[in-house]
Design an enzyme around this catalytic site. Sequence first.
Site, PDB file in Angstrom:
ATOM      1  N   THR A 179      97.165  50.310  18.435  1.00 22.00           N
ATOM      2  CA  THR A 179      96.130  51.365  18.488  1.00 22.00           C
ATOM      3  C   THR A 179      95.346  51.298  19.771  1.00 22.00           C
ATOM      4  O   THR A 179      94.134  51.195  19.799  1.00 22.00           O
ATOM      5  CB  THR A 179      95.130  51.353  17.326  1.00 22.00           C
ATOM      6  N   THR A 393      91.474  53.468   9.243  1.00 21.79           N
ATOM      7  CA  THR A 393      92.133  53.946  10.463  1.00 21.79           C
ATOM      8  C   THR A 393      93.522  54.444  10.088  1.00 21.79           C
ATOM      9  O   THR A 393      94.373  53.659   9.769  1.00 21.79           O
ATOM     10  CB  THR A 393      92.269  52.831  11.513  1.00 21.79           C
TER      11      THR A 393
END
Lengths: 393, 393
Positions: A179, A393
């Site tokens: 990420t 997330t």
Amino acid sequence: MPVKGFQFSAVEAAIKKPGRLDLALIFSQTPARVAAVFTTNKVKAAPVLISQQRAKDGICRAVLVNSGNANACTGEQGMRDALTCGRKTAEALGLPDEELLIASTGVIGQTLPMDRFRAGIEPLVDGLSGGTIENVADAIMTTDSFAKLETRSGAAGGVPYTITGIAKGAGMIQPNMATMLAFLVTDADVEPAFLDRAFKEAVDGSFNAITVDGDTSTNDTALIMANGAAANPLITAGTPEGERFVALLHDVLLSLAKLIVKDGEGATKFVEIRVQGAADHADAKQAALAVANSLLVKTAFFGQDANWGRIIAAVGYSGCEMDQGKVRISFDDVLMVQDGIFTGGDAEAAGTEVLKQKEFTVTIDLRIGSGAATVYTSDLTYDYVRINADYRT
Amino acid sequence: MPVKGFQFSAVEAAIKKPGRLDLALIFSQTPARVAAVFTTNKVKAAPVLISQQRAKDGICRAVLVNSGNANACTGEQGMRDALTCGRKTAEALGLPDEELLIASTGVIGQTLPMDRFRAGIEPLVDGLSGGTIENVADAIMTTDSFAKLETRSGAAGGVPYTITGIAKGAGMIQPNMATMLAFLVTDADVEPAFLDRAFKEAVDGSFNAITVDGDTSTNDTALIMANGAAANPLITAGTPEGERFVALLHDVLLSLAKLIVKDGEGATKFVEIRVQGAADHADAKQAALAVANSLLVKTAFFGQDANWGRIIAAVGYSGCEMDQGKVRISFDDVLMVQDGIFTGGDAEAAGTEVLKQKEFTVTIDLRIGSGAATVYTSDLTYDYVRINADYRT
């Protein structure tokens, strides 16, 4: 010195929490050479699949990036949405679709809020006249606690140029860039194959040498656009100018990578893990990563506990070649372990003092060869658990 | 039914905290066949190096085990100390040194407190007349919150026999048995090569299928002693009695392994991760371990967050073969992901309900082959961090 020939814009499209920029655009006034690397995760988000294809020709004019929604695991709908957003933006910029790359970060598995995304495109493109790269650095943040920007200047043939990079990271960081988004722009004129190789090597020594929690995301993207607006003599491999460019590029990437670790979710420590004397570089990196990813080592760092036993145990299970009777371990300059056993005396007290610092280095010398590698990591804290047990997330 | 022909003893030798048993002995009145597996960590404690060598001949009369000190990374002194303790105990039992195995668990890098250890040996041997295997199960605990004991009975040729096992675990558990000790005793008469193979296979499907934090210790030891005191017809491979013995053995080991995960440091959840439809078993196990070890997945379990995105991302970076468009993920009976995308509707609410339970199963069907594997894991909690930031092992 600002990077010439690039424009930036960021707006609030209400893709993430209210009051935060979440849609951004990087635009080169002339066609730029591009080098890019993407996640190695076999589950890839729609924007990664699209950008990976489009980056292949080495030319790029613009990057469209959103935070708040990763557009990952969204199937064919996700691909259609990403293509639509890209097309609308390219049209507004007067570009062919293929010259625009796309990146997304945020929640997995939800389709993009297309109405809001589309509504954001016109103000986004209009904003290019007045935006800054700092705005883009803000817009790509998710759980990051601060924006990450690094800039370096150099010269080729007496002509100055600048490399500026921004990145987002925070949690879910590990080798292969979990990420993690990083966008670099430079006005240097650089030979394309050299740019590509230099960028990939610099990523290996920076973003692929950091780890926060060992997870790798579906959306990682790092790229550099070089538009030549500095009008320097072309930078090529095997020249002093080439070496200088590589050094600056590496410096920007490593500085961004270190900022990402420092901003690791809940982190209170920044630790450099250096393995030397290994059979080869690969072994050294494997051992350094095992130590850097060990939960027991990371909780000991948090507890400021000079627990070298957990470190040597992590080296032992890493799979690297070793002879436990030769190992030497230091915390900064304090030798904790010699020939595989505790040095005793004041070492524990002195080692504990080292661990009380916010930053320190653990050096593990295997003393069987000349392989070496360095990895950067953080500690594991209550806040890491809190952030990841609560935040999606 | 007690296992015939074995005696047990445990005393407090003040090696660990006051008031706790920390030195224990398992003794077979007749020579027992032994099968054993040890840590794969290249850093091995002195007792592991000694026992690994002594177990090779397949015969064992006694096991001496202490908690509170691992005698790991203690160099030549550590080897001398372990050999001395073993010799004193063997002498008191009237055995040759080689028929006694040694195991230790506890802090790494400190030499054994030899005076206290030696002083404990006489009362330890004297205690064999009145001790129980439960005492030994207590004495091997470190951060364990409860003692772990499982027992099963079977019969061969109409003659009953019993297999009883004890284990310690808690933190630092992962495949290859991190800081895990397990001792099994059986009065069954079992053909030696069959015992060895059956034990190793059963360990693979149990202790090597659990993970708490992914670390592997320097001291792991699992062994079974079979003394034949039940006087049953010899159990051999390829017979119904052999199959029955294998099933019981696997049951004891898997039950102990599950208890270890349930007692994982700070754990509040027990989660079965099942991967099926993989290219092969190795791929399935790799994927299951990546999910079971992912900090993001484990914190989501703690947060009772139906975050299938982190699960599919972990499968994606595990290195297993996969096609993201085929993946199916269920939480117990709730189908969360179909063809790689969220099933939508009530799935999130229903999935969250599943995660509120103390125990549940995550099934990941890759739908590309017939490989399958199951791994058992726990969640990652504040308490894990607290225990490991404060406690020194």
